[in-house]
Design a protein around this motif. Structure first.
Motif, PDB file in Angstrom:
ATOM      1  N   THR A  15       0.805  -1.239   0.000  1.00 51.19           N
ATOM      2  CA  THR A  15       0.000   0.000   0.000  1.00 51.19           C
ATOM      3  C   THR A  15       0.826   1.271   0.000  1.00 51.19           C
ATOM      4  O   THR A  15       0.311   2.340   0.314  1.00 51.19           O
ATOM      5  N   GLU A  23     -10.600   1.241   7.755  1.00 52.29           N
ATOM      6  CA  GLU A  23     -11.322   0.158   7.069  1.00 52.29           C
ATOM      7  C   GLU A  23     -10.365  -0.732   6.284  1.00 52.29           C
ATOM      8  O   GLU A  23     -10.499  -1.959   6.277  1.00 52.29           O
ATOM      9  N   LYS A  24      -9.386  -0.116   5.636  1.00 52.92           N
ATOM     10  CA  LYS A  24      -8.400  -0.889   4.876  1.00 52.92           C
ATOM     11  C   LYS A  24      -7.561  -1.744   5.816  1.00 52.92           C
ATOM     12  O   LYS A  24      -7.318  -2.931   5.562  1.00 52.92           O
ATOM     13  N   ASP A  84      -8.353  -2.774   8.842  1.00 55.11           N
ATOM     14  CA  ASP A  84      -9.199  -3.805   9.438  1.00 55.11           C
ATOM     15  C   ASP A  84      -9.257  -5.057   8.564  1.00 55.11           C
ATOM     16  O   ASP A  84      -9.234  -6.185   9.061  1.00 55.11           O
ATOM     17  N   LYS A  85      -9.346  -4.862   7.251  1.00 59.54           N
ATOM     18  CA  LYS A  85      -9.442  -5.999   6.333  1.00 59.54           C
ATOM     19  C   LYS A  85      -8.154  -6.814   6.321  1.00 59.54           C
ATOM     20  O   LYS A  85      -8.177  -8.034   6.157  1.00 59.54           O
ATOM     21  N   VAL A  86      -7.011  -6.156   6.484  1.00 55.94           N
ATOM     22  CA  VAL A  86      -5.724  -6.846   6.417  1.00 55.94           C
ATOM     23  C   VAL A  86      -5.355  -7.480   7.756  1.00 55.94           C
ATOM     24  O   VAL A  86      -4.910  -8.628   7.817  1.00 55.94           O
ATOM     25  N   GLY A 145      -7.422  -7.546  10.687  1.00 59.04           N
ATOM     26  CA  GLY A 145      -8.514  -7.885  11.596  1.00 59.04           C
ATOM     27  C   GLY A 145      -8.982  -6.674  12.358  1.00 59.04           C
ATOM     28  O   GLY A 145     -10.184  -6.442  12.498  1.00 59.04           O
ATOM     29  N   HIS A 146      -8.034  -5.904  12.871  1.00 62.37           N
ATOM     30  CA  HIS A 146      -8.315  -4.624  13.520  1.00 62.37           C
ATOM     31  C   HIS A 146      -7.173  -3.677  13.171  1.00 62.37           C
ATOM     32  O   HIS A 146      -6.011  -4.080  13.120  1.00 62.37           O
TER      33      HIS A 146
END
Length: 389
Positions: free
Chosen positions: A51, A112-113, A115-117, A119-120
């Protein structure tokens, strides 16, 4: 203004970018007087952290003078000299109130990004990918500091930049690594990696009363610096780490082990290191966990593994059965910088430690792209680089 910017793998440039401005009433803008290249910056340089975007401003170790303050910031005033921790913390969420600043629940604006990678989401970090908020870093002439009424550390008169700069990252990181070990007077502490964080972990373990500190590396200048601190050194290219550690501990293994290396560990010619490099080359593994495997194998049963070294993604062939059956405790994470800064600043003022010992190179910011290569390849005796905008 000028800044060091990421443009792809092994491509750091000295660019002109927009000046930062106050975006929130709690902000401040800092004119950078000193910044540094960190070992974890090399993970971005080598392309192992996802990223990143072309033009991102690098760097998370910096300090300077306050030149602008938001209307709601009551902590700072123009002219204050401050060190800025690399972890961005709001100071108000549940995690911050518990002193767990590196997992602040509010400061990561790309929650949000993340969290997806993960978990939190973790806290926002300066200059360290869009998973951690995409905040411009401190290898620049000026930096906007969010939540600047919480984390910046005011510098007392009489201290140089070089004495206090590392309060923003590597000094508290090495200290937290040692604190996580709950060091006892009978403990042997083994530290993998004698880079900047490892050097501070050595001195922290000694200050905390370890019986003996053993350091594993292969770079002569790093090993020499560790010896000056009072550590026993092992050059992993010349001898077996496991055999030497067992010899030093009468076959019991070190009670406490610290991984100050992280995702880009090296090994002389071990099969697992060859395996990791092959999998990494074809994108089947992101990190090289040779050090973790070795620590699990050699650590004394019921011992502790402390991991300040940064990992970014997936690792393979971890002997978790050995870890479970030996009853090992794992403690890890990004550094809760502000938990430690008051105590560490006091130790600097009292003369217990002068963090400037680790600096081997000090150059203008414009030389930064070349120094990334020098630092990465450990050329010219390079251990720690300070940049001056």
């Amino acid at each position: 203004m000028k800044a060091l910017c990421w443009h792809g793998k092994k491509d750091i440039r000295y660019d002109t970018v927009a000046d930062p401005t106050i975006e929130h009433p709690r902000d401040a803008v800092i004119k950078v007087s000193s910044c540094a290249i960190c070992g974890s910056d090399l993970h971005l340089f080598d392309g192992f952290m996802p990223t990143m975007e072309s033009g991102d401003v690098m760097g998370h170790e910096f300090m300077g003078e306050v030149v602008e303050v938001g209307a709601e910031n009551r902590k700072l005033k123009v002219g204050d000299r401050v060190v800025v921790p690399f972890t961005i913390a709001c100071g108000e969420c549940e995690q911050c109130r518990r002193g767990l600043f590196s997992v602040c629940e509010r400061s990561n604006r790309n929650k949000e990004k993340a969290d997806k990678v993960f978990g939190h989401a973790t806290a926002g970090l300066f200059g360290y990918s869009h998973l951690t908020g995409g905040y411009p870093g401190g290898q620049a002439e000026y930096v906007r500091v969010p939540y600047a009424d919480v984390t910046p550390v005011k510098v007392p008169d009489g201290l140089t930049d070089e004495q206090v700069l590392f309060l923003g990252d590597i000094f508290p990181t090495g200290w937290q690594a040692a604190m996580q070990c709950d060091i006892q007077p009978t403990d042997t502490v083994a530290i993998w990696g004698a880079g900047p964080v490892g050097q501070f972990a050595i001195r922290s373990a000694i200050l905390l009363g370890a019986k003996q500190v053993v350091v594993i590396d292969r770079v002569p200048e790093r090993l020499a610096m560790a010896t000056l601190a009072g550590a026993i050194t092992i050059n992993f290219q010349d001898e077996s780490v496991v055999e030497r550690l067992n010899e030093l501990t009468q076959g019991k293994g070190p009670e406490k082990c610290i991984d100050a290396v992280g995702m880009e560990s090296h090994a002389s010619s071990s099969l697992d290191a060859i395996y990791d490099r092959a999998k990494q080359a074809v994108m089947l593994e992101t990190d090289r966990p040779h050090v973790l495997r070795e620590m699990i194998y050699v650590c004394r049963p019921a011992g502790t593994l402390s991991i300040p070294g940064v990992y970014g993604g997936l690792i393979d062939k971890i002997p978790f059965g050995a870890a479970m059956n030996k009853g090992l405790t794992f403690r890890m994470g990004q550094t809760h910088v502000n938990r430690w800064t008051d105590d560490l600043l006091r130790r600097i003022v009292e003369g217990q430690i002068d963090p400037s010992f680790v600096i081997t190179h000090s150059v203008p910011l414009e030389k930064g792209p070349d120094m990334y290569k020098t630092f990465r390849d450990k050329e010219d005796g390079c251990i720690k680089v300070v940049l001056k905008p």
